[in-house]
Design a protein around this motif. Sequence first.
Motif, PDB file in Angstrom:
ATOM      1  N   LEU A  53      -1.876   7.830  10.532  1.00 12.11           N
ATOM      2  CA  LEU A  53      -0.630   8.013  11.155  1.00 12.11           C
ATOM      3  C   LEU A  53       0.583   6.932  10.596  1.00 12.11           C
ATOM      4  O   LEU A  53       1.604   7.554  10.356  1.00 12.11           O
ATOM      5  N   GLN A  54       0.379   5.886  10.099  1.00 13.15           N
ATOM      6  CA  GLN A  54       1.111   4.870   9.345  1.00 13.15           C
ATOM      7  C   GLN A  54       1.783   5.796   8.223  1.00 13.15           C
ATOM      8  O   GLN A  54       3.038   5.769   8.024  1.00 13.15           O
ATOM      9  N   ILE A  55       0.593   6.182   7.365  1.00 18.17           N
ATOM     10  CA  ILE A  55       1.084   6.868   6.050  1.00 18.17           C
ATOM     11  C   ILE A  55       1.808   8.176   6.380  1.00 18.17           C
ATOM     12  O   ILE A  55       2.870   8.515   5.581  1.00 18.17           O
ATOM     13  N   ARG A  56       1.453   8.880   7.407  1.00 16.27           N
ATOM     14  CA  ARG A  56       2.326   9.988   7.474  1.00 16.27           C
ATOM     15  C   ARG A  56       3.530   9.961   7.980  1.00 16.27           C
ATOM     16  O   ARG A  56       4.614  10.556   7.499  1.00 16.27           O
ATOM     17  N   HIS A  57       4.010   8.836   8.648  1.00 11.78           N
ATOM     18  CA  HIS A  57       5.371   8.399   9.139  1.00 11.78           C
ATOM     19  C   HIS A  57       5.904   7.782   7.843  1.00 11.78           C
ATOM     20  O   HIS A  57       7.124   8.279   7.621  1.00 11.78           O
ATOM     21  N   ARG A  93       3.600   5.868  -2.849  1.00  7.43           N
ATOM     22  CA  ARG A  93       4.796   6.351  -2.995  1.00  7.43           C
ATOM     23  C   ARG A  93       4.680   6.720  -4.567  1.00  7.43           C
ATOM     24  O   ARG A  93       5.455   7.639  -5.016  1.00  7.43           O
ATOM     25  N   SER A  94       4.203   5.906  -5.274  1.00 10.67           N
ATOM     26  CA  SER A  94       4.352   6.017  -6.879  1.00 10.67           C
ATOM     27  C   SER A  94       3.402   7.287  -7.165  1.00 10.67           C
ATOM     28  O   SER A  94       3.593   7.452  -8.599  1.00 10.67           O
ATOM     29  N   THR A  99       0.939  -1.171  -0.008  1.00  9.42           N
ATOM     30  CA  THR A  99       0.097   0.106   0.081  1.00  9.42           C
ATOM     31  C   THR A  99       0.862   1.298   0.072  1.00  9.42           C
ATOM     32  O   THR A  99       0.556   2.305  -1.010  1.00  9.42           O
ATOM     33  N   ILE A 100       1.941   1.195   0.751  1.00  7.74           N
ATOM     34  CA  ILE A 100       2.830   2.323   1.014  1.00  7.74           C
ATOM     35  C   ILE A 100       3.472   2.700  -0.290  1.00  7.74           C
ATOM     36  O   ILE A 100       3.807   3.709  -0.850  1.00  7.74           O
TER      37      ILE A 100
END
Length: 321
Positions: free
Chosen positions: A82-86, A59-60, A54-55
């Motif tokens: 929060l996971q995505i922001r980090h 990113r792409s 997912t990350i």
Amino acid sequence: MVKVAVVEGDGIGREVVPVARDILAAVRPDIEFFDVEVGYGRWERTGSACGEETIADLRSADAILFGAVTTPPDPGYRSVLLQIRHALDLYANVRPIRGEGVDVVIVRENTEGLYSGIEWTEPDRACTVRVVSRRGSERIARYACPLAKSRRHLTVGNKANVLKSDCLFVEVCTAEAARAGVSCRTSYIDALCLDLLMHPDRYDVIVTTNIFGDILSDAAAYLVGGLGMLPSANIGERHALFEPVHGSAPDIAGKNVANPVAAIQSAAMLLEHLGDPASAAVVEEAVDRVLRAGIRTPDLGGVAGTREFGAAVLREVGRGK
Ligand code: NAI
Ligand code: MG
């Protein structure tokens, strides 16, 4: 070709994001959209609300349009956002609050503070560590100061009278403001919450730590008609994500009553970020014209549905191009 990742999420995210996406597609036919699934449903199915792939997908993308994700208050579950922001290091959360007599931008540090993710649960207590680093404070100050310089002034929201961590935050922000030649004052966050609501004209750019910015911006929504009106940008060095400030609003989800303005204005911020202020202005002005014509969702006292409001904005976008 511009690639925009779309994360509808759940709840009213599924209603307001399609509206914002259609408007983006109308002003920029060159955008290629792709959907990314995150959240509780994925967690139940796969044990992870937001996986490595997912990350990588996020990113792409050149930019991300995000809706909202329900986060159960369960110690075993980590907030997707929060996971995505980090993971994407989206350190600046920019929340403009604009309305009659109100023109404020809250710049919230978005990667540390009380949301640093350093926490644990013991049998009889649970701990969350509030981290304020010099580097984290410097980079948010370096984002906020030029913005304040191009506008009027800066307020550093803090609780340095009680929290050691905020002494560092205030020291770094005031030093950066002095270096940048920005007029700057500091304000304790509790008093600031009230004063912002009573005297919004006293404020311009407000920089603050993570949870204080989270709370202050929801309260500030009162000034402009509620949470359905507040867009935001999450900005990093390499990636950017645009989302309404509100959450998944389970109390009104699935009823076609959610106000899509916050999501649409987030799409306008996305266009700005892509270097297309002209299209951003077309979208913002279309929303303003529709609201002025009295077409409003129930939270603003109107009778329009989410989709009907979106259709009205689409028509105005067509006229404004
Ligand atoms: P919320 O922002 O979803 O809703 C608060 C209140 O505002 C509700 O009464 C809701 O109906 C109303 N509201 C929100 N957006 C609206 C809109 N566009 N139009 C009309 N009314 C609107 O916050 P709440 O209830 O605290 O959280 C619900 C869920 O959302 C929780 O699971 C929370 O963790 C999650 N959440 C997710 C966020 C995200 O994904 N970015 C941000 C905030 C909360
Ligand atoms: Mg919030």
